[in-house]
Design a protein around this motif. Sequence first.
Motif, short mmCIF file in Angstrom:
data_model
loop_
_atom_site.label_atom_id
_atom_site.label_comp_id
_atom_site.label_asym_id
_atom_site.label_seq_id
_atom_site.Cartn_x
_atom_site.Cartn_y
_atom_site.Cartn_z
N ALA A 23 11.77 10.67 -0.02
CA ALA A 23 12.39 10.48 1.29
C ALA A 23 12.85 9.03 1.48
N PHE A 24 12.09 8.09 0.94
CA PHE A 24 12.46 6.68 1.03
C PHE A 24 13.66 6.39 0.14
N LEU A 25 13.61 6.88 -1.10
CA LEU A 25 14.71 6.64 -2.04
C LEU A 25 16.02 7.22 -1.53
N ARG A 26 15.94 8.37 -0.85
CA ARG A 26 17.15 9.02 -0.36
C ARG A 26 17.88 8.16 0.66
N ARG A 27 17.17 7.29 1.33
CA ARG A 27 17.77 6.47 2.38
C ARG A 27 18.18 5.08 1.88
N CYS A 28 18.07 4.86 0.59
CA CYS A 28 18.44 3.57 0.01
C CYS A 28 19.60 3.73 -0.97
N VAL A 29 20.39 2.67 -1.10
CA VAL A 29 21.33 2.54 -2.22
C VAL A 29 20.57 1.83 -3.32
N ARG A 30 20.54 2.44 -4.51
CA ARG A 30 19.70 1.90 -5.59
C ARG A 30 20.53 1.11 -6.59
N LEU A 31 19.99 -0.02 -6.99
CA LEU A 31 20.64 -0.90 -7.94
C LEU A 31 19.63 -1.38 -8.97
N ALA A 32 19.92 -1.18 -10.24
CA ALA A 32 19.10 -1.70 -11.33
C ALA A 32 19.86 -2.86 -11.97
N ILE A 33 19.30 -4.07 -11.86
CA ILE A 33 19.95 -5.25 -12.41
C ILE A 33 19.63 -5.38 -13.90
N GLU A 34 20.65 -5.42 -14.72
CA GLU A 34 20.47 -5.58 -16.16
C GLU A 34 20.47 -7.06 -16.51
N LEU A 70 10.59 4.15 7.17
CA LEU A 70 11.69 5.12 7.31
C LEU A 70 12.20 5.23 8.73
N ASN A 71 11.31 5.37 9.69
CA ASN A 71 11.74 5.57 11.07
C ASN A 71 12.48 4.35 11.60
N VAL A 72 11.99 3.15 11.24
CA VAL A 72 12.67 1.93 11.69
C VAL A 72 14.06 1.84 11.08
N PHE A 73 14.17 2.16 9.80
CA PHE A 73 15.48 2.13 9.15
C PHE A 73 16.43 3.16 9.76
N PHE A 105 12.49 -0.62 17.52
CA PHE A 105 11.03 -0.50 17.57
C PHE A 105 10.58 -0.99 18.94
N THR A 106 9.36 -0.68 19.29
CA THR A 106 8.82 -1.08 20.59
C THR A 106 7.61 -1.99 20.41
N ILE A 107 7.35 -2.78 21.43
CA ILE A 107 6.18 -3.66 21.48
C ILE A 107 5.31 -3.17 22.62
N PRO A 108 4.26 -2.40 22.32
CA PRO A 108 3.44 -1.79 23.38
C PRO A 108 2.88 -2.80 24.37
N GLU A 109 2.52 -3.98 23.91
CA GLU A 109 1.95 -4.99 24.80
C GLU A 109 2.93 -5.38 25.90
N LEU A 110 4.22 -5.31 25.62
CA LEU A 110 5.23 -5.62 26.65
C LEU A 110 5.56 -4.41 27.50
N ASN A 135 0.85 -1.19 0.00
CA ASN A 135 0.00 0.00 0.00
C ASN A 135 0.89 1.24 0.00
N ILE A 136 0.30 2.38 -0.23
CA ILE A 136 1.07 3.60 -0.45
C ILE A 136 1.84 4.06 0.78
N ASP A 137 1.42 3.61 1.98
CA ASP A 137 2.03 4.10 3.22
C ASP A 137 3.26 3.32 3.68
N LEU A 138 3.38 2.06 3.29
CA LEU A 138 4.42 1.21 3.88
C LEU A 138 5.83 1.74 3.68
N PRO A 139 6.25 2.20 2.48
CA PRO A 139 7.62 2.71 2.36
C PRO A 139 7.93 3.83 3.35
N ASN A 140 7.00 4.76 3.53
CA ASN A 140 7.23 5.84 4.50
C ASN A 140 7.22 5.32 5.93
N ASP A 141 6.38 4.30 6.21
CA ASP A 141 6.34 3.73 7.55
C ASP A 141 7.67 3.07 7.92
#
Length: 339
Positions: A249-260, A187-190, A195-200, A179-185
């Motif tokens: 913002a997501f692309l900026r935090r990745c090293v990009r590779l295009a496999i030929e 970012l903070n973990v990367f 990350f935290t587990i609220p139940e614990l 979905n459209i939100d996952l790449p941005n979600d």
Amino acid sequence: MTTEPEISDPLGDWRIYRGDGLPHDRVRRLPPPPPWRRFSPEETAEGRGRREQRAISYRPDESVVDKVNAAVLLRRPLLVTGKPGSGKSTLAYNVAYELGLGSVLYWSITSNTTLETGLYHYDAIGRLHETSLRGVDRRTDAAEPPDIGRYIRLGPLGTALLPGDRPRVLLIDELDKSNIDLPNDLLNVFEEGRFTIPELQRLPEEQARIEVMTEDGGPRVPIQHGEVRCANFPIVIITSNGEREFPPAFLRRCVRLAIEPPGRERLAEIIEAHLGADARAASEGLIDEFLARRTDGALATDQLLNAVYLATSGSRPPETKLSEILDTVLRPIEMHGAG
């Protein structure tokens, strides 16, 4: 007692299924499968061998090796794009095998995938059900809850972020299906590596240390105060078929590779790695045909491997059938310019 009718078996008949409606046991004559299609119901040397074969036989070019090293040194995710069958996923297994980093943590992405599914799963209903079965503690007039750690399993991303002396390899497969939100979600973990587990985190201080399950089925691991914080950032390989763009913002935090797509020499090396030097020597014509067909449509390297196996194995079809069957195996995935 009835007996099966005797089936005539012309010398060299490669077919197992005959289509004549007469039962027979020709399936017992199946030759060994191709190396990349060998399975085992248990974690045996044979099962591990299939995964190792997949890793060992991968042949990256120099630019791929350079981009992998850049991502590893920078502790950044590697975003790999390329056509289906170009070896994007196999790269993760090759890296893990060569660096001796154990099994790959695999996270397959769909449109319903959320960040939490990659981090952890809490089976609240299962824990509540066990609590009800335990009965009531007479001293507290309440049901004693079971060990919550038995109902929390870290996902592939959560397991990859566990502290350790060496990084794990995490394969996030086909992120462009999310979905459209996952790449941005992500970012903070990367960025934070935690990350935290609220139940614990809601548990009382005497339960600050809880052992939970992991994605790869290993021993339960301790979580302190409901927080997972990595010691070594995992080697994250993200694949995409290029079906959509990702946020800047997501692309900026990745090293990009295009496999030929691999060229002639690389294809020959891949064939030899999978099927041996004899198969390589016998497949020159098939490589020519594969490259010619690839100019008209998308073809995956494993299609060439299938064709070479059929043409060079001991159970190969007769010459009168071989061309027609290879034509089916080498049919393009998609035509260039098709809408």
